[in-house]
Design an enzyme around this catalytic site. Sequence first.
Site, PDB file in Angstrom:
ATOM      1  N   ILE A  32       0.832  -1.201   0.000  1.00  0.00           N
ATOM      2  CA  ILE A  32       0.000   0.000   0.000  1.00  0.00           C
ATOM      3  C   ILE A  32       0.867   1.252   0.000  1.00  0.00           C
ATOM      4  CG2 ILE A  32      -1.602   1.337   1.425  1.00  0.00           C
ATOM      5  CD1 ILE A  32      -2.869  -1.372   2.224  1.00  0.00           C
ATOM      6  N   TYR A 180      -0.266  -8.820  15.553  1.00  0.00           N
ATOM      7  CA  TYR A 180      -0.258  -7.838  14.463  1.00  0.00           C
ATOM      8  C   TYR A 180      -1.463  -6.908  14.588  1.00  0.00           C
ATOM      9  CZ  TYR A 180      -0.905  -5.712   9.895  1.00  0.00           C
ATOM     10  OH  TYR A 180      -1.111  -4.805   8.891  1.00  0.00           O
ATOM     11  N   LYS A 184      -1.474  -2.727  15.191  1.00  0.00           N
ATOM     12  CA  LYS A 184      -2.163  -1.737  14.360  1.00  0.00           C
ATOM     13  C   LYS A 184      -3.198  -0.962  15.181  1.00  0.00           C
ATOM     14  CE  LYS A 184      -1.341  -1.273  10.640  1.00  0.00           C
ATOM     15  NZ  LYS A 184      -0.252  -0.468  10.006  1.00  0.00           N
TER      16      LYS A 184
END
Length: 318
Positions: A32, A180, A184
């Site tokens: 991204i 993970y 975030k």
Amino acid sequence: MSSTSSTPPWDVHRLPRADGRVVLVTGGNAGIGYFVAEQLSATGAVVLGSRNPAKAEVATASIRSRVPGARVRAVRLDLADLSSLGTAVESLGVEYLDAVVHNAGVALDAPPRRETGDGHELMFGTNHLGHFALTHWLMPLLSAAPEARVVTVGSFAAKSERLDPDDLQSRKDYSPKRTYGRSKLAQMYFGLELDRRLRAADSTVASVVVHPGGALDSLTPSRPPVHVRTAGARLRGAPAALLVQGKHAGAWPAVRAVLDPTVRGGQLWGPRVFSLRGKPRREGVWNHLTDTSVAARLWDASRDLTGVEPRHHPRTPS
């Protein structure tokens, strides 16, 4: 609060010019981050932050080949090495920074639990603590711009997670996917708490949180050699296009958060369709992200773990 209804509809394919502006995109060499950098490079100057100079050079060459006149370059940036971040910011060689897109991240697929050289769990240490400390070093440059923005790229995976302030490093409860998602989530808490503190300090800098929804490699257009999508991958990914999208579209919320003058600090932006795909729109801040006590505890712990703290810096006289 400004409303987007009084302005022309945002067109992801016709971005406003941002001549004279400079934007740093962490992890801009792949995924991204690459597409954020490629799209922004058509509007102003972009700096790719990457821990791998060779991959960064490949990415900058790819952007230059696709965007005529692109003003793009790279700097070495390793978010897992906190002691290197001050030097990395000095290497930017700019007097001001209009925006930083906190995009870089590590995602492990399998155990065992790993740590950075500073002794922090790798995903939490890189994805959250690295960006927390980087913001500290960037704040003088951001404060020197007229209306700078800190854009933190979260993840839809964070929506189903919750932070345990007593186990931020996942020493007691570790699984790659969960850890993970929590790293975030920590980033998203940070982005919102940062904006609250900037507003309290009457800063001209704003902090915005975005997420890309569902973004798959198999739906991402090829950018050889940065990303190559095979015919087989394209066919296998076709059914998923009803629900999710490619990483080029996953970049749209971050790009809008950098460029759209109607975006405000403290907002959350994501894809329009079920928060998974489509054009970028503002969405309500997720309920668990409104818990300011968790955000404050995370801030204090991050300050203690990194030894620095992002603070507003008065603008230097022009």
